[in-house]
Structure formats: C-alpha cells, structure tokens
Design a protein around this motif. Structure first.
Motif, PDB file in Angstrom:
ATOM      1  N   ILE A  68       0.868  -1.173   0.000  1.00  0.00           N
ATOM      2  CA  ILE A  68       0.000   0.000   0.000  1.00  0.00           C
ATOM      3  C   ILE A  68       0.903   1.219   0.000  1.00  0.00           C
ATOM      4  N   GLU A  69       0.856   1.971  -1.106  1.00  0.00           N
ATOM      5  CA  GLU A  69       1.733   3.126  -1.246  1.00  0.00           C
ATOM      6  C   GLU A  69       1.155   4.336  -0.525  1.00  0.00           C
ATOM      7  N   GLU A  70       1.951   5.401  -0.462  1.00  0.00           N
ATOM      8  CA  GLU A  70       1.579   6.619   0.264  1.00  0.00           C
ATOM      9  C   GLU A  70       0.273   7.221  -0.262  1.00  0.00           C
ATOM     10  N   ASP A  71       0.042   7.130  -1.570  1.00  0.00           N
ATOM     11  CA  ASP A  71      -1.176   7.699  -2.140  1.00  0.00           C
ATOM     12  C   ASP A  71      -2.365   6.755  -2.056  1.00  0.00           C
ATOM     13  N   GLY A  72      -2.182   5.535  -1.517  1.00  0.00           N
ATOM     14  CA  GLY A  72      -3.278   4.592  -1.337  1.00  0.00           C
ATOM     15  C   GLY A  72      -3.394   3.557  -2.439  1.00  0.00           C
ATOM     16  N   SER A  73      -2.545   3.608  -3.445  1.00  0.00           N
ATOM     17  CA  SER A  73      -2.611   2.615  -4.521  1.00  0.00           C
ATOM     18  C   SER A  73      -2.093   1.272  -4.008  1.00  0.00           C
ATOM     19  N   LEU A  74      -2.648   0.203  -4.575  1.00  0.00           N
ATOM     20  CA  LEU A  74      -2.348  -1.153  -4.122  1.00  0.00           C
ATOM     21  C   LEU A  74      -1.514  -1.888  -5.159  1.00  0.00           C
ATOM     22  N   ARG A  75      -0.612  -2.738  -4.685  1.00  0.00           N
ATOM     23  CA  ARG A  75       0.186  -3.628  -5.535  1.00  0.00           C
ATOM     24  C   ARG A  75       0.223  -4.981  -4.844  1.00  0.00           C
ATOM     25  N   LYS A 111       2.496   6.698   5.808  1.00  0.00           N
ATOM     26  CA  LYS A 111       1.571   7.783   5.482  1.00  0.00           C
ATOM     27  C   LYS A 111       0.409   7.287   4.628  1.00  0.00           C
ATOM     28  N   ALA A 112       0.322   5.983   4.415  1.00  0.00           N
ATOM     29  CA  ALA A 112      -0.761   5.418   3.607  1.00  0.00           C
ATOM     30  C   ALA A 112      -2.087   5.606   4.337  1.00  0.00           C
ATOM     31  N   PRO A 113      -3.181   5.809   3.593  1.00  0.00           N
ATOM     32  CA  PRO A 113      -4.486   5.972   4.243  1.00  0.00           C
ATOM     33  C   PRO A 113      -4.876   4.707   4.996  1.00  0.00           C
ATOM     34  N   PHE A 114      -5.302   4.884   6.223  1.00  0.00           N
ATOM     35  CA  PHE A 114      -5.657   3.740   7.055  1.00  0.00           C
ATOM     36  C   PHE A 114      -6.862   3.004   6.489  1.00  0.00           C
TER      37      PHE A 114
END
Length: 142
Positions: A68-75, A111-114
């Motif tokens: 889960i990246e800082e902007d909320g994108s998933l991999r 800093k990823a959105p919870f």
C-alpha cells in the motif's frame, strides 16, 4: 668606507603541529559538508518502526505481499502488480483456494491511508486468510 657585515638570516621555523591542526579542521569540514548518495529503492515506502521487527525471509513459505503506497494505490505479489480493491479480493480468493495455509503480509507506507489498510484486511478476511502480518523496520534503521 664602512661596510656593514650582514648577518646570516636563519630560515623561518615551520611549526608542524599547527599545520596538522589546520589540516584536521579542513578534513572534518569536508567530511561534515559532503553528502552521500543513497541507493533508492524502486518503490519509496517509509515503513513504520517496530521493536519486534523480524528479518525478511525468516519463514520457509513466503507470504503473499500486498503493498500500500503513500497515495493509497495497491500492488500485489513479488512483481508488485498494480491492482484495484475489487480485483484484490478476487486475487486473494484465488490464492487462498490454491493454498489454504497462505499468509498475507502488508507492506504499507506509514503515510498510507488507514482506510486502504482496513480494506485489504477485510478482503483477506473474506478470502479466509487467517495469518496477516505487516512489514516494519527496526528503530534507528533507514
């Protein structure tokens, strides 16, 4: 005629200790002001700290990794394939069907959105994945 007798001048004495002190000060200045370039990872993740952090690769069966990246994108996976929240559920269901003892590891930026973390945990619960862990780093390590 009066001739002055010239006295031989002695060459000036070089004080080595003072030169060494100046050299040390210059070296310290250069060492402090020099910036060192760090190797940058492919994905920039600032992992949260944990005093109970385990070393990666400590288990025999590697877990499925969700990033889960800082902007909320998933991999997902070893190759860090970008996914959406809906396709993540279907991929987790397929992976859990292949291996019922599968473990899931979250590698979330601090800093990823919870909310994204909760969505991934909900998807894992729907896929009947029991073991969920999180990647952390040891305090004081970069």
């Amino acid at each position: 005629m009066r001739f002055f007798i010239r006295k031989r001048r002695q060459p000036p004495a070089i004080i080595i200790v003072a030169l060494i002190d100046v050299l040390i000060v210059v070296m310290i200045f250069l060492m402090v002001t020099t910036s060192f370039k760090k190797r940058q990872p492919a994905l920039k993740l600032a992992l949260p700290e944990s005093s109970q952090a385990t070393k990666p690769g400590a288990s025999e069966n590697p877990p499925l990794v969700v990033i889960i990246e800082e902007d909320g994108s998933l991999r997902i996976g070893e190759d860090a394939t970008p996914v959406t929240a809906d396709s993540l559920k279907s991929q987790l269901l397929a992976a859990a069907a292949k291996n019922p003892q599968m473990k899931l590891s979250l590698s979330a930026d601090k800093k990823a959105p919870f909310g994204q973390i909760v969505k991934v945990m909900d998807a894992a619960k729907e896929a009947n994945i029991k073991a969920i862990s999180a990647f952390t780093r040891e305090p004081g390590h970069l």
